[in-house]
Write a protein that holds these residues in place. Structure first.
Motif, PDB file in Angstrom:
ATOM      1  N   ASP A   1      10.611  -0.751  24.571  1.00 50.42           N
ATOM      2  CA  ASP A   1      10.063  -1.902  23.864  1.00 50.42           C
ATOM      3  C   ASP A   1       9.194  -2.745  24.780  1.00 50.42           C
ATOM      4  N   ARG A   2       8.121  -3.254  24.221  1.00 50.43           N
ATOM      5  CA  ARG A   2       7.213  -4.148  24.938  1.00 50.43           C
ATOM      6  C   ARG A   2       6.779  -5.255  23.994  1.00 50.43           C
ATOM      7  N   ILE A   3       6.515  -6.425  24.556  1.00 51.71           N
ATOM      8  CA  ILE A   3       5.969  -7.529  23.776  1.00 51.71           C
ATOM      9  C   ILE A   3       4.475  -7.545  24.031  1.00 51.71           C
ATOM     10  N   PRO A   4       3.665  -7.567  22.962  1.00 50.15           N
ATOM     11  CA  PRO A   4       2.208  -7.535  23.133  1.00 50.15           C
ATOM     12  C   PRO A   4       1.695  -8.770  23.881  1.00 50.15           C
ATOM     13  N   ILE A   5       0.712  -8.541  24.725  1.00 49.95           N
ATOM     14  CA  ILE A   5       0.045  -9.608  25.467  1.00 49.95           C
ATOM     15  C   ILE A   5      -1.431  -9.533  25.106  1.00 49.95           C
ATOM     16  N   LEU A   6      -1.947 -10.609  24.510  1.00 50.73           N
ATOM     17  CA  LEU A   6      -3.339 -10.645  24.070  1.00 50.73           C
ATOM     18  C   LEU A   6      -4.165 -11.489  25.028  1.00 50.73           C
ATOM     19  N   LYS A   7      -5.383 -11.048  25.298  1.00 46.98           N
ATOM     20  CA  LYS A   7      -6.303 -11.839  26.111  1.00 46.98           C
ATOM     21  C   LYS A   7      -7.202 -12.624  25.180  1.00 46.98           C
ATOM     22  N   MET A   8      -7.236 -13.944  25.379  1.00 45.14           N
ATOM     23  CA  MET A   8      -8.086 -14.835  24.585  1.00 45.14           C
ATOM     24  C   MET A   8      -8.928 -15.636  25.560  1.00 45.14           C
ATOM     25  N   GLY A   9     -10.144 -15.189  25.806  1.00 41.03           N
ATOM     26  CA  GLY A   9     -10.992 -15.874  26.775  1.00 41.03           C
ATOM     27  C   GLY A   9     -10.327 -15.837  28.139  1.00 41.03           C
ATOM     28  N   PRO A  10     -10.170 -17.009  28.774  1.00 40.44           N
ATOM     29  CA  PRO A  10      -9.585 -17.046  30.116  1.00 40.44           C
ATOM     30  C   PRO A  10      -8.051 -17.061  30.118  1.00 40.44           C
ATOM     31  N   PHE A  11      -7.432 -16.909  28.947  1.00 39.98           N
ATOM     32  CA  PHE A  11      -5.990 -17.035  28.841  1.00 39.98           C
ATOM     33  C   PHE A  11      -5.337 -15.775  28.271  1.00 39.98           C
ATOM     34  N   LEU A  12      -4.031 -15.662  28.526  1.00 37.62           N
ATOM     35  CA  LEU A  12      -3.209 -14.618  27.918  1.00 37.62           C
ATOM     36  C   LEU A  12      -2.279 -15.292  26.912  1.00 37.62           C
ATOM     37  N   LEU A  13      -2.122 -14.662  25.764  1.00 36.54           N
ATOM     38  CA  LEU A  13      -1.268 -15.196  24.704  1.00 36.54           C
ATOM     39  C   LEU A  13      -0.152 -14.202  24.415  1.00 36.54           C
ATOM     40  N   VAL A  14       1.074 -14.718  24.425  1.00 35.75           N
ATOM     41  CA  VAL A  14       2.254 -13.908  24.127  1.00 35.75           C
ATOM     42  C   VAL A  14       3.012 -14.591  22.999  1.00 35.75           C
ATOM     43  N   THR A  15       3.254 -13.863  21.929  1.00 36.75           N
ATOM     44  CA  THR A  15       4.061 -14.386  20.832  1.00 36.75           C
ATOM     45  C   THR A  15       5.341 -13.567  20.770  1.00 36.75           C
TER      46      THR A  15
END
Length: 138
Positions: free
Chosen positions: A2-16
């Protein structure tokens, strides 16, 4: 695994985080996030825990570790969406989450990351914000 998705949004990483974290998943998240900060040169990490209902001392320590490691790699960490029961539990456990900034929701969290990192909004984003303000004024 299992992994939690990590999204790149511009200069930041977003984890939900949409599930309650068990120990192995939390350790994987910690490792994956720090690897992504290094790979992408992200200046900030936003972790949304609005779906998390239970936080134990291990999870609190993982959040603190993520913030400390990210800071060493020149990235700020903001945790958003904390449920009142989670906040109460963290206080009762004596976990201060040093280095972890908090915000009520994702929008405020993104604003805080921009402020903490001194990154200016891109021209397109500034135009959209000013257009929205102009429409609100009318």
């Amino acid at each position: 695994m299992d992994r939690i998705p990590i999204l790149k949004m511009g200069p930041f990483l977003l984890v939900t985080i949409q599930v309650d974290l068990y120990d192995r998943l939390a350790l994987n998240l910690e490792n994956d996030l720090i690897t992504m900060v290094s790979k992408t040169g992200a200046r900030g990490v936003l972790i949304d825990i609005s779906a998390v209902t239970i936080v134990d001392s291990f999870m609190g320590r993982i959040l603190g570790n993520i913030a400390s490691m990210s800071r060493i790699m020149d990235a700020e960490t903001v945790v958003v969406g904390m449920q009142p029961a989670v906040a109460i539990t963290l206080v009762e456990l004596g976990l201060t989450l040093q280095g972890v900034h908090t915000a009520l929701n994702v929008e405020r969290g993104m604003d805080l990351l921009y402020h903490k990192t001194d990154i200016l909004l891109q021209p397109d984003e500034e135009d959209e914000d000013s257009e929205a303000a102009e429409q609100d004024a009318e």
